[in-house]
Design a protein around this motif. Structure first.
Motif, mmCIF file in Angstrom:
data_model
loop_
_atom_site.group_PDB
_atom_site.id
_atom_site.type_symbol
_atom_site.label_atom_id
_atom_site.label_comp_id
_atom_site.label_asym_id
_atom_site.label_seq_id
_atom_site.Cartn_x
_atom_site.Cartn_y
_atom_site.Cartn_z
ATOM 1 N N SER A 160 -26.173 6.364 33.460
ATOM 2 C CA SER A 160 -24.957 5.803 32.849
ATOM 3 C C SER A 160 -23.960 6.904 32.509
ATOM 4 C CB SER A 160 -25.321 5.012 31.584
ATOM 5 O OG SER A 160 -26.233 3.978 31.890
ATOM 6 N N LEU A 161 -23.700 7.746 33.472
ATOM 7 C CA LEU A 161 -22.826 8.893 33.229
ATOM 8 C C LEU A 161 -21.407 8.455 32.907
ATOM 9 C CD1 LEU A 161 -24.264 11.269 35.930
ATOM 10 C CD2 LEU A 161 -24.006 11.839 33.518
ATOM 11 N N LYS A 162 -20.774 9.226 32.036
ATOM 12 C CA LYS A 162 -19.411 8.953 31.605
ATOM 13 C C LYS A 162 -18.522 10.153 31.950
ATOM 14 C CE LYS A 162 -21.233 6.555 27.531
ATOM 15 N NZ LYS A 162 -21.234 6.500 26.041
ATOM 16 N N PRO A 163 -17.230 9.947 32.067
ATOM 17 C CA PRO A 163 -16.331 11.090 32.341
ATOM 18 C C PRO A 163 -16.477 12.205 31.309
ATOM 19 C CG PRO A 163 -15.176 9.034 32.735
ATOM 20 C CD PRO A 163 -16.498 8.664 32.137
ATOM 21 N N GLU A 164 -16.777 11.860 30.075
ATOM 22 C CA GLU A 164 -16.922 12.893 29.043
ATOM 23 C C GLU A 164 -18.199 13.710 29.196
ATOM 24 O OE1 GLU A 164 -16.248 9.638 28.586
ATOM 25 O OE2 GLU A 164 -17.289 8.853 26.803
ATOM 26 N N ASP A 165 -19.064 13.341 30.122
ATOM 27 C CA ASP A 165 -20.245 14.152 30.425
ATOM 28 C C ASP A 165 -19.902 15.293 31.391
ATOM 29 O OD1 ASP A 165 -22.126 11.106 30.529
ATOM 30 O OD2 ASP A 165 -22.089 12.586 28.901
ATOM 31 N N THR A 166 -18.695 15.306 31.895
ATOM 32 C CA THR A 166 -18.276 16.360 32.823
ATOM 33 C C THR A 166 -18.348 17.723 32.145
ATOM 34 O OG1 THR A 166 -16.839 14.894 34.085
ATOM 35 C CG2 THR A 166 -16.343 17.253 34.168
ATOM 36 N N ALA A 167 -19.076 18.649 32.762
ATOM 37 C CA ALA A 167 -19.280 19.980 32.187
ATOM 38 C C ALA A 167 -20.129 20.804 33.139
ATOM 39 C CB ALA A 167 -19.975 19.883 30.832
ATOM 40 N N VAL A 168 -20.231 22.076 32.826
ATOM 41 C CA VAL A 168 -21.248 22.915 33.459
ATOM 42 C C VAL A 168 -22.509 22.785 32.609
ATOM 43 C CG1 VAL A 168 -21.939 25.235 34.138
ATOM 44 C CG2 VAL A 168 -19.550 24.516 34.388
ATOM 45 N N TYR A 169 -23.611 22.465 33.246
ATOM 46 C CA TYR A 169 -24.877 22.270 32.539
ATOM 47 C C TYR A 169 -25.752 23.498 32.735
ATOM 48 C CZ TYR A 169 -23.831 17.448 31.444
ATOM 49 O OH TYR A 169 -23.264 16.303 30.929
ATOM 50 N N TYR A 170 -26.279 23.995 31.617
ATOM 51 C CA TYR A 170 -27.096 25.196 31.617
ATOM 52 C C TYR A 170 -28.513 24.880 31.152
ATOM 53 C CZ TYR A 170 -22.641 27.701 31.792
ATOM 54 O OH TYR A 170 -21.399 28.178 32.157
ATOM 55 N N CYS A 171 -29.457 25.485 31.816
ATOM 56 C CA CYS A 171 -30.857 25.452 31.410
ATOM 57 C C CYS A 171 -31.132 26.693 30.569
ATOM 58 C CB CYS A 171 -31.723 25.441 32.670
ATOM 59 S SG CYS A 171 -33.477 25.632 32.405
#
Length: 128
Positions: free
Chosen positions: A85-96
């Protein structure tokens, strides 16, 4: 030398799903916890989720609770982030990120400074 390598990012539409993976390599690698953070342009890096291996307890940011699931295999030094259920506000660089040791007194590692090692990041873009 320890390395964390993320994969699985991409461009999706709102409502879609993505699964991020993070694989740790290095002869001396060990972790107490592994987590995911994200950073959008112009914003600070923020906590998304973490898993503590000894108890398999997971913690989530309120903004992703119920939509994202962290899982993994400590023996294989791998952690995943299932994002639904991804949203536009989830847009980002994701880091582990990984942390080697227990926090005393106990607290869930939710801050960037709680982690020792970081991956290079993977871009997630959610279009509306």
């Amino acid at each position: 030398q320890v390395q964390l390598v993320e994969s699985g990012g991409g461009l999706v539409q709102a409502g879609d799903s993505l699964r991020l993976s993070c694989a740790a390599s290095g002869r001396t690698f060990s972790s107490y916890a592994m987590g995911w953070f994200r950073q959008a342009p112009g914003k600070e890096r923020e906590f998304v989720a973490t898993i503590i291996w000894s108890s398999i307890i997971t913690y989530y940011a309120d903004s992703v609770k119920g939509r994202f699931t962290i899982s993994g295999d400590n023996a294989k030094n791998t952690v995943y982030l299932q994002m639904n259920s991804l949203k536009p506000e989830d847009t980002a660089v994701y880091y582990c990120a990984s942390r080697r040791t227990y926090i005393f007194p106990f607290s869930a590692p939710r801050r960037p400074e709680d982690y020792d090692q970081w991956g290079q990041g993977t871009q997630v873009t959610v279009s509306s």
